[in-house]
Design a protein around this motif. Structure first.
Motif, PDB file in Angstrom:
ATOM      1  N   VAL A  35      20.374  30.862  19.422  1.00 62.26           N
ATOM      2  CA  VAL A  35      21.039  31.645  19.020  1.00 62.26           C
ATOM      3  C   VAL A  35      20.197  31.886  17.289  1.00 62.26           C
ATOM      4  O   VAL A  35      21.564  30.773  16.718  1.00 62.26           O
ATOM      5  CB  VAL A  35      21.511  32.483  19.789  1.00 62.26           C
ATOM      6  N   ASP A  36      19.925  32.570  17.026  1.00 63.56           N
ATOM      7  CA  ASP A  36      20.151  32.680  15.610  1.00 63.56           C
ATOM      8  C   ASP A  36      20.611  33.920  14.833  1.00 63.56           C
ATOM      9  O   ASP A  36      20.412  34.951  15.476  1.00 63.56           O
ATOM     10  CB  ASP A  36      17.837  33.216  14.923  1.00 63.56           C
ATOM     11  N   PHE A  37      21.122  33.714  14.408  1.00 61.68           N
ATOM     12  CA  PHE A  37      21.464  34.664  13.497  1.00 61.68           C
ATOM     13  C   PHE A  37      21.448  34.592  12.191  1.00 61.68           C
ATOM     14  O   PHE A  37      21.297  33.563  11.023  1.00 61.68           O
ATOM     15  CB  PHE A  37      23.293  34.296  12.677  1.00 61.68           C
ATOM     16  N   HIS A  38      21.693  35.747  11.213  1.00 59.54           N
ATOM     17  CA  HIS A  38      21.218  36.371   9.893  1.00 59.54           C
ATOM     18  C   HIS A  38      22.585  35.295   9.416  1.00 59.54           C
ATOM     19  O   HIS A  38      23.569  35.756   9.746  1.00 59.54           O
ATOM     20  CB  HIS A  38      21.650  37.709   9.723  1.00 59.54           C
ATOM     21  N   PRO A  39      22.036  34.860   8.072  1.00 63.81           N
ATOM     22  CA  PRO A  39      22.981  34.270   6.555  1.00 63.81           C
ATOM     23  C   PRO A  39      23.787  34.651   6.360  1.00 63.81           C
ATOM     24  O   PRO A  39      24.867  34.248   6.626  1.00 63.81           O
ATOM     25  CB  PRO A  39      21.897  34.064   5.871  1.00 63.81           C
ATOM     26  N   SER A  40      23.979  36.207   6.798  1.00 65.88           N
ATOM     27  CA  SER A  40      25.626  36.687   6.139  1.00 65.88           C
ATOM     28  C   SER A  40      26.179  36.505   7.620  1.00 65.88           C
ATOM     29  O   SER A  40      27.818  36.243   7.365  1.00 65.88           O
ATOM     30  CB  SER A  40      24.927  38.090   6.188  1.00 65.88           C
ATOM     31  N   TRP A  41      26.236  36.649   8.597  1.00 65.77           N
ATOM     32  CA  TRP A  41      27.479  36.090   9.628  1.00 65.77           C
ATOM     33  C   TRP A  41      27.167  34.892   9.261  1.00 65.77           C
ATOM     34  O   TRP A  41      28.547  34.590   9.304  1.00 65.77           O
ATOM     35  CB  TRP A  41      26.212  35.767  10.973  1.00 65.77           C
ATOM     36  N   LYS A  97      27.372  33.076  34.629  1.00 60.79           N
ATOM     37  CA  LYS A  97      28.535  34.140  33.711  1.00 60.79           C
ATOM     38  C   LYS A  97      28.114  35.243  33.438  1.00 60.79           C
ATOM     39  O   LYS A  97      26.825  34.644  32.057  1.00 60.79           O
ATOM     40  CB  LYS A  97      29.103  32.947  32.354  1.00 60.79           C
ATOM     41  N   TRP A  98      28.345  36.004  33.256  1.00 64.26           N
ATOM     42  CA  TRP A  98      27.708  37.657  33.298  1.00 64.26           C
ATOM     43  C   TRP A  98      27.548  37.651  32.221  1.00 64.26           C
ATOM     44  O   TRP A  98      27.295  37.910  31.082  1.00 64.26           O
ATOM     45  CB  TRP A  98      28.494  38.396  34.218  1.00 64.26           C
ATOM     46  N   PHE A  99      29.144  37.268  31.348  1.00 59.37           N
ATOM     47  CA  PHE A  99      29.745  37.534  29.445  1.00 59.37           C
ATOM     48  C   PHE A  99      29.888  35.590  29.491  1.00 59.37           C
ATOM     49  O   PHE A  99      30.578  35.620  29.963  1.00 59.37           O
ATOM     50  CB  PHE A  99      31.022  38.818  29.487  1.00 59.37           C
ATOM     51  N   CYS A 100      29.128  35.178  28.529  1.00 55.30           N
ATOM     52  CA  CYS A 100      29.817  34.234  27.769  1.00 55.30           C
ATOM     53  C   CYS A 100      30.196  34.366  26.509  1.00 55.30           C
ATOM     54  O   CYS A 100      28.557  34.581  25.951  1.00 55.30           O
ATOM     55  CB  CYS A 100      28.593  33.355  28.275  1.00 55.30           C
ATOM     56  N   SER A 101      30.772  34.608  25.488  1.00 57.07           N
ATOM     57  CA  SER A 101      30.880  34.909  25.035  1.00 57.07           C
ATOM     58  C   SER A 101      30.400  33.497  23.618  1.00 57.07           C
ATOM     59  O   SER A 101      30.545  32.183  23.783  1.00 57.07           O
ATOM     60  CB  SER A 101      32.857  35.103  24.317  1.00 57.07           C
ATOM     61  N   ALA A 102      29.925  34.375  22.096  1.00 57.89           N
ATOM     62  CA  ALA A 102      29.236  33.089  21.158  1.00 57.89           C
ATOM     63  C   ALA A 102      28.942  31.935  21.944  1.00 57.89           C
ATOM     64  O   ALA A 102      29.679  30.567  21.845  1.00 57.89           O
ATOM     65  CB  ALA A 102      30.750  32.894  20.276  1.00 57.89           C
ATOM     66  N   PRO A 103      27.639  31.932  22.636  1.00 55.48           N
ATOM     67  CA  PRO A 103      26.826  31.509  22.780  1.00 55.48           C
ATOM     68  C   PRO A 103      26.027  29.256  21.908  1.00 55.48           C
ATOM     69  O   PRO A 103      25.861  29.140  22.207  1.00 55.48           O
ATOM     70  CB  PRO A 103      25.050  31.813  23.369  1.00 55.48           C
ATOM     71  N   MET A 104      26.690  30.848  20.558  1.00 52.41           N
ATOM     72  CA  MET A 104      26.404  28.826  19.711  1.00 52.41           C
ATOM     73  C   MET A 104      27.535  28.466  19.677  1.00 52.41           C
ATOM     74  O   MET A 104      26.650  27.284  18.503  1.00 52.41           O
ATOM     75  CB  MET A 104      25.404  29.998  18.721  1.00 52.41           C
TER      76      MET A 104
END
Length: 554
Positions: free
Chosen positions: A86-92, A215-222
């Motif tokens: 999962v790619d996140f914006h640098p601000s994240w 898993k239907w909701f997996c938090s923070a997959p990175m």
């Protein structure tokens, strides 16, 4: 060319470049009240620095960019290899790194005043961009669960407590700091985790398994690893699933898609599959998964309270700031009696949420420190956390909506930041068990754990005799608690009453007289309407608004 037809006037300046911590009097006073003396100066200095950073134009710009540029799933690399990244914006990453460096991930456990210190920082971080709170909360809350398996705790806990943020997928024990996520929910069960169907099959090595399921909701997959629940031969069991195995190979952790959510846009929530080769390490005993992970659930529920308190505070700060500069009908909005009533009512709700959240954080510190009060504090947490989680998160959405309305049409425009707060506001009420789950958990504690009710009554009893409206509310609550037969249908009413009594008791003990008086008159005395802005006009409303002002107006 600039248009020359008008000059922009009568607009509030942006609420930036201010100390978010010291200008929040309710939060700063709560920290002063609950911190041990030997860590006081260090913690106050740390939180002041973090508050200045959180209130800066730079941090708020990061929050906007992280929300506007949501994460993106890459299931395969250019050659067709499955990578599930999962790619996140640098601000994240900047926000998350700043928060980890500030100690908001796993470093509170066992540290004097650590939970109070962290709770205040969490409230501040929520006001910048709530989406990056999830991995912080999961990492923090994983510590008590991992302690059910001492060997795992010894290896992982120092990395969870680290103030070094290392992004990227590598073997966890080779990194200077790690983050953990959680996966409990499945399609068919939701909050009913005992209906989970994910299977765990033991391998030859003790404590090692392979998982098959979803898993239907997996938090923070990175994150670097995940605590998940699966059905082992002896029943529902807790497991640690690393993203990368010790030899550097990727674990089978197949991200099917990211959720398209109402709010919390900067954070990734995923559906994941375990394909029968997903390696996992057992945490705790087989068949005791709920018992193992319940400490994690309780800690994340408190973070729901703190996150909502942060959203509420930022909404109130924006509303009071706007009204302190905006002129209408011959004067400042903040001086208009009806607007002053609305702002005072919002400020009162926000302060009550903050005071309650920090009191529960202090209970975590006391429970972990041992001593005569430790058992009583643990018992208080057992019932007060779901009470607070139910009530504070429920109050967040109507408060943010009313604060948005204080800005009129400007509040409805994305640039104001209020729409982002409004979209975020329902999340904490749903996450870690929605309202009914919390209410039923309170009933379970009341019926099965007498020490929890005793601790709650002792806590509110410390304020008895200080306000007749609080005393009457306590008597009414005792009458309702005396009959728990058939109470499930009225559980929400009971939990709401418990929350308001607890908040009132804390404010009577610690808040300025004008705050306690307003709370008792409205929330306990019955002189309050259905909407915000219906406080008795005889109260010192101006003092409530002035106390909530984030910066002094010119």
């Amino acid at each position: 060319m600039a248009a020359g037809t008008h000059t922009v006037t009568n607009q509030a300046p942006p609420l930036v470049a201010y100390d978010m911590f010291t200008s929040d009097r309710a939060l700063a006073e709560a920290v002063e009240r609950h911190l041990p003396p030997d860590v006081h100066d260090e913690a106050i200095g740390h939180l002041t620095s973090f508050g200045v950073s959180a209130g800066s134009a730079q941090a708020q710009g990061w929050g906007t960019l992280a929300n506007d540029c949501p994460p993106r799933l890459r299931t395969h690399d250019r050659y067709g290899n499955r990578i599930d990244e999962v790619d996140f914006h640098p601000s994240w990453h900047r926000l998350l790194g700043r928060a980890v460096t500030a100690g908001l991930s796993g470093g509170a456990w066992g540290r004097p005043g650590g939970h109070v210190w962290r709770a205040a920082g969490f409230v501040l971080a929520a006001q910048v961009e709530a989406g990056h709170l999830c991995p912080l909360s999961m990492t923090h809350a994983a510590v008590p669960a991992l302690r059910a398996e001492p060997e795992l705790a010894e290896a992982w806990e120092p990395l969870l407590a680290s103030r070094v943020y290392e992004q990227g997928l590598r073997p966890p024990l080779e990194k200077a700091g790690v983050l953990l996520g959680m996966g409990m929910t499945e399609k068919q069960g939701g909050s009913d985790v005992r209906a989970n169907t994910t299977r765990a099959e033991p391998l030859a090595a003790d404590g090692e398994y392979v998982l098959t399921g979803h898993k239907w909701f997996c938090s923070a997959p990175m994150s670097d690893g995940f605590l998940v629940l699966a059905q082992a031969p002896a029943g529902l069991t807790c497991f640690l699933v690393p993203r990368v195995l010790p030899d550097g190979a990727r674990n089978a952790f197949l991200i099917q898609r990211l959720k398209d959510k109402l709010g919390n846009r900067s954070n990734a929530s995923a559906e994941v599959e375990f394909d029968g080769t997903t390696w996992a390490r057992r945490v705790g005993e087989e068949g005791r998964g709920v018992r193992t992970i319940i400490g994690m659930v309780a800690a994340t529920r408190l973070d729901c309270v703190l996150g909502s308190a942060g959203l509420m505070r930022q909404a109130v700060a924006q509303a009071v700031h706007h009204a302190s500069y905006r002129r209408a009908f011959g004067g400042l909005l903040v001086d208009k009696p009806l607007m002053r009533n609305v702002l005072a009512d919002l400020a009162l709700e926000s302060e009550a949420a903050t005071v309650l959240g920090l009191r529960l954080a202090a209970a975590y510190d006391a429970a972990g420190a041992g001593g005569a009060d430790a058992e009583a504090e643990r018992a208080l947490l057992r019932v007060a956390v779901p009470v607070a989680k139910y009530w504070v998160t429920k109050r967040c959405t109507p408060l943010v909506a009313e604060a948005l309305e204080c800005l009129g049409g400007n509040g409805y425009v994305e640039e104001s930041g209020l729409p982002r707060l409004l979209r975020e506001s329902p999340l904490n009420s749903i996450w870690e068990g929605a309202g009914n789950v919390q209410a039923l958990d309170v009933l379970r504690a009341l019926q099965r754990e007498p020490a929890a009710l005793n601790a709650f009554l002792e806590e509110v009893g410390r304020a008895r005799g200080a306000d007749h409206r609080l005393d009457r509310a306590i008597r009414d609550l005792l009458a309702e608690l005396a009959d728990l037969e058939g109470i499930e249908a009225r559980a929400r009413r009971l939990v709401e009453r418990m929350a308001r009594v607890l908040q009132g008791a804390l404010l009577v003990r610690w808040a300025p007289p004008e705050v306690a008086d307003a709370f008792c008159a409205s929330r306990l005395g019955g002189d309050w309407g259905a909407a915000f802005g219906t406080l008795p006009h005889t109260l010192d409303l101006g003092a409530l608004v002035a106390r909530a002002r984030p910066v002094d107006a010119d």
